[in-house]
Design a protein around this motif. Structure first.
Motif, short mmCIF file in Angstrom:
data_model
loop_
_atom_site.label_atom_id
_atom_site.label_comp_id
_atom_site.label_asym_id
_atom_site.label_seq_id
_atom_site.Cartn_x
_atom_site.Cartn_y
_atom_site.Cartn_z
N ALA A 20 0.86 -1.40 0.06
CA ALA A 20 -0.04 -0.26 -0.02
C ALA A 20 0.79 1.18 -0.10
O ALA A 20 0.79 2.19 -0.79
CB ALA A 20 -0.84 0.09 1.20
N GLN A 45 -3.90 -2.48 -4.91
CA GLN A 45 -5.40 -2.75 -4.84
C GLN A 45 -6.22 -2.13 -5.60
O GLN A 45 -7.05 -2.74 -6.44
CB GLN A 45 -5.71 -2.88 -3.45
N LEU A 49 -4.05 3.88 -4.91
CA LEU A 49 -3.02 3.31 -4.35
C LEU A 49 -1.74 3.25 -5.42
O LEU A 49 -0.61 3.18 -5.01
CB LEU A 49 -2.86 1.89 -3.67
N GLN A 71 -10.31 -9.89 -4.39
CA GLN A 71 -11.69 -10.35 -4.10
C GLN A 71 -12.35 -10.53 -5.41
O GLN A 71 -13.37 -11.03 -5.57
CB GLN A 71 -12.42 -9.49 -3.27
N LYS A 167 -6.64 -15.27 11.18
CA LYS A 167 -5.01 -15.67 11.33
C LYS A 167 -4.93 -17.14 11.60
O LYS A 167 -4.14 -17.71 11.05
CB LYS A 167 -4.17 -14.64 12.03
N ALA A 193 4.65 -11.93 12.31
CA ALA A 193 5.33 -11.02 12.54
C ALA A 193 4.80 -10.15 13.95
O ALA A 193 3.73 -10.07 14.19
CB ALA A 193 5.56 -9.93 11.48
N ALA A 201 -2.04 -1.96 10.23
CA ALA A 201 -2.03 -2.15 11.85
C ALA A 201 -2.66 -0.78 12.68
O ALA A 201 -3.31 -1.01 13.61
CB ALA A 201 -0.48 -2.29 12.05
N PHE A 207 -3.09 -0.22 19.31
CA PHE A 207 -2.03 -0.70 18.50
C PHE A 207 -0.91 -0.31 19.37
O PHE A 207 0.12 -1.15 19.49
CB PHE A 207 -2.17 -0.32 16.97
P1 NAD Z 1 -0.71 -2.58 4.82
O1 NAD Z 1 -1.96 -1.77 5.25
O2 NAD Z 1 0.33 -1.77 4.60
O3 NAD Z 1 -1.04 -3.72 3.86
C1 NAD Z 1 -2.35 -4.40 3.69
C2 NAD Z 1 -2.56 -4.51 2.23
O4 NAD Z 1 -3.53 -5.44 2.21
C3 NAD Z 1 -2.57 -3.29 1.53
O5 NAD Z 1 -1.90 -3.43 0.58
C4 NAD Z 1 -3.98 -3.47 1.02
O6 NAD Z 1 -4.14 -2.81 -0.13
C5 NAD Z 1 -4.14 -4.93 0.93
N1 NAD Z 1 -5.61 -5.32 0.66
C6 NAD Z 1 -6.69 -5.31 1.50
N2 NAD Z 1 -7.68 -5.85 0.68
C7 NAD Z 1 -7.25 -6.27 -0.69
C8 NAD Z 1 -8.04 -6.82 -1.63
N3 NAD Z 1 -9.15 -6.73 -1.63
N4 NAD Z 1 -7.31 -6.97 -2.53
C9 NAD Z 1 -6.01 -6.73 -2.80
N5 NAD Z 1 -5.25 -6.15 -1.88
C10 NAD Z 1 -5.93 -5.85 -0.62
O7 NAD Z 1 -0.47 -3.35 6.24
P2 NAD Z 1 0.54 -4.51 6.72
O8 NAD Z 1 0.47 -4.58 8.20
O9 NAD Z 1 1.85 -4.28 5.75
O10 NAD Z 1 -0.23 -5.93 6.22
C11 NAD Z 1 0.19 -6.93 5.42
C12 NAD Z 1 -0.01 -8.08 6.10
O11 NAD Z 1 0.75 -8.54 7.27
C13 NAD Z 1 -1.39 -8.48 6.64
O12 NAD Z 1 -1.76 -9.88 6.44
C14 NAD Z 1 -1.26 -8.21 8.16
O13 NAD Z 1 -2.45 -8.74 8.80
C15 NAD Z 1 0.09 -8.66 8.28
N6 NAD Z 1 0.71 -8.74 9.52
C16 NAD Z 1 0.99 -7.24 10.21
C17 NAD Z 1 1.57 -6.92 11.19
C18 NAD Z 1 1.71 -5.60 11.65
O14 NAD Z 1 1.95 -5.20 12.80
N7 NAD Z 1 1.67 -4.60 10.76
C19 NAD Z 1 2.07 -7.91 12.11
C20 NAD Z 1 1.64 -9.37 11.54
C21 NAD Z 1 1.12 -9.60 10.56
#
Ligand code: NAD
Length: 260
Positions: A20, A45, A49, A71, A167, A193, A201, A207
């Motif tokens: 993103a 997405q 973006l 989706q 998850k 992570a 997040a 958070f």
């Molecule tokens: P982020 O907001 O940067 O990334 C989430 C991404 O999901 C975005 O790029 C968004 O566009 C995409 N997304 C959501 N719905 C979508 C759809 N319908 N089609 C295509 N893309 C879609 O946040 P992040 O924290 O980097 O999240 C990435 C992954 O890491 C997630 O699975 C999150 O649960 C996981 N994660 C994050 C953390 C944290 O603390 N940030 C910790 C553990 C796991």
């Protein structure tokens, strides 16, 4: 001069779904893969973006950037067909996608609505399985799939709510997928992570308390970095981890081993 870390991913081509912005875990992973010699195709997405991903794609020498909503199942087969024509078949896919209504990432889990339950499960869990299924005809030998999870799958984290259920299901999907795809010699894993400040997040109520608890209570007494997640991702996508599948690998300063 651009920093090169190693050549462990040289000759490997992969798709990164979930950037993103520059704080996304997916971006840290993409940048690290590039530094280890991998070639990348990236998705965003939606149009909003796009402007953020273009400069990032330049940094990792990627000319293959696609709009892709996970989706939109009707478009997924043509997406992979076009990708394969433009970029070639893939050695790996990184799925770093999750979503839940932020109104339900506060308060109690018991108040989860059916709509948000199903949508969260679909985007954050089912999408990984659906993506892999459509990608299969376009994968090279020894293909490798990686997704991102969080400790809220195992233990209750206040306000993580329905995302914790998603998850758990995602981590279990990783095991079932590893068995299905192991027959082809393909691997499927997750990284769990520690909390990192990203767009997704920030929508979890409290958070900052998660980050604080992590830094205070983990054996290493600090939060993890984007780079630490990215480094383990590169290892997991390389031949160095060839004996690992169906696993959820913690990158959490050891937080998950603590009782009290
Ligand atoms: P982020 O907001 O940067 O990334 C989430 C991404 O999901 C975005 O790029 C968004 O566009 C995409 N997304 C959501 N719905 C979508 C759809 N319908 N089609 C295509 N893309 C879609 O946040 P992040 O924290 O980097 O999240 C990435 C992954 O890491 C997630 O699975 C999150 O649960 C996981 N994660 C994050 C953390 C944290 O603390 N940030 C910790 C553990 C796991």
């Amino acid at each position: 001069m651009e920093e090169k870390k190693s050549s462990i991913l040289k000759g490997k081509k992969g798709l990164i779904v979930g950037i993103a912005n520059e704080r996304s875990l997916a971006w840290g992973i993409a940048n690290c893969i590039h530094q280890h010699g991998g070639e990348l195709a990236l998705t965003y997405q939606n149009d909003a973006l796009k402007k953020r991903i273009i400069p990032l794609a330049t940094k990792v020498n990627s000319n293959n950037i696609y709009e892709f909503d996970i989706q939109n199942y009707e478009k997924t087969p043509s997406f992979f067909k076009n990708l394969s024509q433009d970029f070639g078949n893939l050695d790996f896919i990184v799925h770093a996608v999750a979503f839940s209504d932020k109104e339900e990432l506060k308060g109690d889990y018991v108040d989860t609505t059916k709509n948000n339950f199903l949508n969260t499960m679909e985007i954050s869990c089912y999408s990984f399985t659906a993506l892999i299924r459509e990608a299969l005809p376009f994968m090279n030998e020894k293909a490798n799939f990686l997704t991102l999870s969080y400790y809220g799958a195992e233990k209750v984290i206040p306000h993580y709510n329905v995302m914790g259920i998603a998850k758990s299901a995602l981590e279990t999907s990783v095991k079932y997928l590893a068995v299905d795809l192991g027959k082809k010699g393909f691997r499927v894993n997750a990284i769990s992570a520690g909390p990192l400040p990203t767009l997704a997040a920030r929508s979890i109520n409290g958070f900052n308390d998660m980050r604080k608890a992590h830094a205070e209570r983990s054996p290493l007494k600090r939060n993890i970095t984007h780079e630490e997640v990215a480094n383990v991702s590169s290892f997991m996508l390389s031949e160095l981890s060839s004996g690992i599948t169906g696993a959820t690998i913690p990158v959490d300063s050891g937080y998950g081993i603590m009782g009290i």
